[in-house]
Design an enzyme around this catalytic site. Sequence first.
Site, short mmCIF file in Angstrom:
data_model
loop_
_atom_site.label_atom_id
_atom_site.label_comp_id
_atom_site.label_asym_id
_atom_site.label_seq_id
_atom_site.Cartn_x
_atom_site.Cartn_y
_atom_site.Cartn_z
CG HIS A 52 -3.14 -24.36 -8.14
ND1 HIS A 52 -3.74 -24.95 -8.85
CD2 HIS A 52 -3.98 -24.23 -7.15
CE1 HIS A 52 -4.08 -25.87 -8.17
NE2 HIS A 52 -3.76 -25.21 -6.70
CG ASN A 124 -6.28 -29.09 -7.70
OD1 ASN A 124 -5.80 -28.83 -8.13
ND2 ASN A 124 -6.02 -29.94 -6.08
CE1 TYR A 334 -8.29 -21.95 -1.62
CE2 TYR A 334 -8.49 -21.86 -4.66
CZ TYR A 334 -8.11 -22.71 -3.58
OH TYR A 334 -7.14 -24.12 -4.15
#
Length: 474
Positions: A52, A124, A334
């Site tokens: 990303h 997404n 993350y």
Amino acid sequence: MKKLTNDFGNIVADNQNSLSIGAKGPLLMQDYILLEKLAHQNRERIPERAVHAKGSGAYGELRITKDISKYTKAKVLQLGENTPLFIRFSTVAGEAGAADAERDVRGFAIKFYTKEGNWDLVGNNTPTFFIRDAYKFPDFIHTQKRDPRNHLRNNNAAWDFWTLCPESLHQVTILMSDRGIPASYRHMHGFGSHTYSLINDKNERFWVKFHFKTRQGIKNLTNEEAANLIANDRESHQRDLYEAIEKGDFPKWTFQIQVLKEDEVEKLGFNPFDLTKVWPHSIVPLIEVGELVLNKNVQNYFNEVEQAAFSPSNIVPGIGFSPDKMLQARIFSYPDAQRYRIGTNYHLLPVNRAKSEVNTYNVAGAMNFDTYKNGPAYYEPNSYDDSPKEDKSYLEPDLSLEGSVQRYAPLDDDFYTQPRALFNIMNQDQKEQLFKNIAASMSGVDEKIIARALSHFEKISSEYANGIKKALKM
């Protein structure tokens, strides 16, 4: 006229010429403005995201127009609530300099600045993913990145992995379909993708999937259209989003959910926490909740888009997790990625900072500019009534789990039913685009891997396999 200064407010007398010994002489170490400028330039880029990396962002709000309080006590999801948000769209595989209009999954990450803290929904533009166990994730991403031997993209690696991990077939079919290259970020749907949970004021748990359906309509590009666009504009998605908001054409999405009671999961007939599968709408219908609108552009791309940091671990009361193995791993990976990329205190940056009250005993770390306000208590538990304390009323209901610890194989090996269902609802033009796109993506792929792929496509549908063979001129 404003006086030019350095980062510490020191006035710059000459910003054109270095300090030297004579017109032809060497430079002086005491030219601190020169040193500061060069040192800062060396550090103007932070490590780009491993995935990303190329993205666009904007501000907006989530407006709740329907009552779903029977499912959740989360304030952000209560009727009439308007919550400010920041969204970051992205491609997945490409680097920061990649073209926007490439065939790729698109990221759809939303940071809601709720009254109970930040809620990050990191999804997404597809409801599924290539894998269902994060154990495979680093290997999968390697196949989407450059070959370390020659620094080139490698179709062979992608198809080798996909055909050896046939749970990928559903997502591959979506990616290679006519929806594989959105015309813009405004013209695609968004999905939370994972299964999450909702908890109501009776402490009852429901399993949930989040959907955002574009009101601009779905628009996509063919390979040829994308190639022509990229030749003239590598930032087509960024330009489209920015210009639409600037002229007041604010993008909107309808916010919907699918909900299952905790004891209803068996009616799906498969693992409800499997990220490679969708919940059929015929079994779990969509429920409208509200709308998402984007109405403000960023003022500084680096500060607000590049440093925006999302994590599924940012959750609020009334919304929770599920046993989804991919989600469980992302809860760790993350925030770990953000601490590496941006720094220990990335949460203090304006785009990431909660708008609700924050009371924490986390201290220090690089670039910590927060005010410590816990008085004499810099630890917990402590004896001071005015210091932050835990609140057990926010505990979630128990989740009953049992079983032996081992590396379990997936619950089923049905890799074909859902891709077949998707293929069967395509019209002939969409099928022809699918065949053509898959054939194009197989350029340079070993014959044995193509043969393995065709054997999988045959199990989905003979028409599927034969269409690809024809496109490959086999």
